[in-house]
Design an enzyme around this catalytic site. Structure first.
Site, PDB file in Angstrom:
ATOM      1  N   GLU A 124       6.058 -11.007  13.036  1.00 34.02           N
ATOM      2  CA  GLU A 124       6.018 -11.295  14.163  1.00 34.02           C
ATOM      3  C   GLU A 124       5.720 -12.879  14.040  1.00 34.02           C
ATOM      4  OE1 GLU A 124       5.655  -7.062  13.855  1.00 34.02           O
ATOM      5  OE2 GLU A 124       4.833  -8.278  12.615  1.00 34.02           O
ATOM      6  N   ARG A 160       0.580  -1.082   0.090  1.00 36.86           N
ATOM      7  CA  ARG A 160       0.168   0.152   0.079  1.00 36.86           C
ATOM      8  C   ARG A 160       0.727   0.969  -0.284  1.00 36.86           C
ATOM      9  NH1 ARG A 160      -4.818  -2.344   3.599  1.00 36.86           N
ATOM     10  NH2 ARG A 160      -2.758  -1.760   5.075  1.00 36.86           N
TER      11      ARG A 160
END
Length: 188
Positions: free
Chosen positions: A118, A81
């Site tokens: 993560e 994005r």
């Protein structure tokens, strides 16, 4: 964590997660609890992209200090994005772009750097035969900072000067200090 998710584990200080709901964009952003996994609130900015893009680009430009764009040669667009925001900004400002992409998307020669996420690892690549420029990194959300830090390091290794980073949303509790100023519209 993906670049558009915020950790909301029990270890976080509840008051530090309070959103600044004064900005009208918060009325448009959708919070999806427990996505992509339990304990994560996903901030879905796609409604802003669907019908408020001019206001988003105006707000991003307003977040920058006066005169900064005079110091910038091009925008460093971070996949995916960041491409949207950087291309709209580049069009408005008459600036070029450097693409920071996932592996295998750019023709050689490329420089690459792996980084931890993560839930795993990822890699960013950029063409490494470009002349040195002054770059403003552009992405949608700054969460843990892994992707944006990697983009910064790749640019630095290619002799570009990174003058700052511009993001729509900064999840301030999820990352430490960034090596250059971070300009943002929203903080959570």
């Amino acid at each position: 964590m993906s670049t558009n998710a915020a950790a909301t584990s029990a270890t976080n200080n509840e008051t530090s997660r309070v959103l600044n709901t004064d900005h009208p964009f918060w009325q448009i952003i959708r919070t999806v609890p427990d996505f992509p996994k339990a304990g994560i609130d996903f901030y879905d900015i796609t409604p802003l992209l669907r019908s408020h893009i001019d206001a988003v680009i105006d707000a991003l430009l307003a977040a920058l200090p006066e005169g900064l764009m005079d110091e910038v040669d091009c925008l460093g667009a971070v996949e995916a994005r960041g491409f949207v925001f950087a291309s709209m900004l580049a069009g408005r400002l008459g600036k070029g772009m450097i693409l920071l992409r996932k592996p295998g998307k750019l023709p050689p020669p490329v420089a690459n750097k792996a980084y931890a996420l993560e839930y795993g690892k990822d890699t960013l690549e950029m063409q490494n035969n470009l002349p040195p420029e002054r770059v403003l990194l552009v992405d949608d959300i700054l969460a843990t900072g892994g992707t944006l830090t990697t983009a910064y390091e790749l640019c630095q290794s290619a002799d570009h000067t990174v003058v700052g980073a511009l993001v729509l949303l900064d999840l301030v509790d999820l990352h430490g200090e960034f090596p250059v100023p971070v300009y943002t519209v929203l903080k959570a």
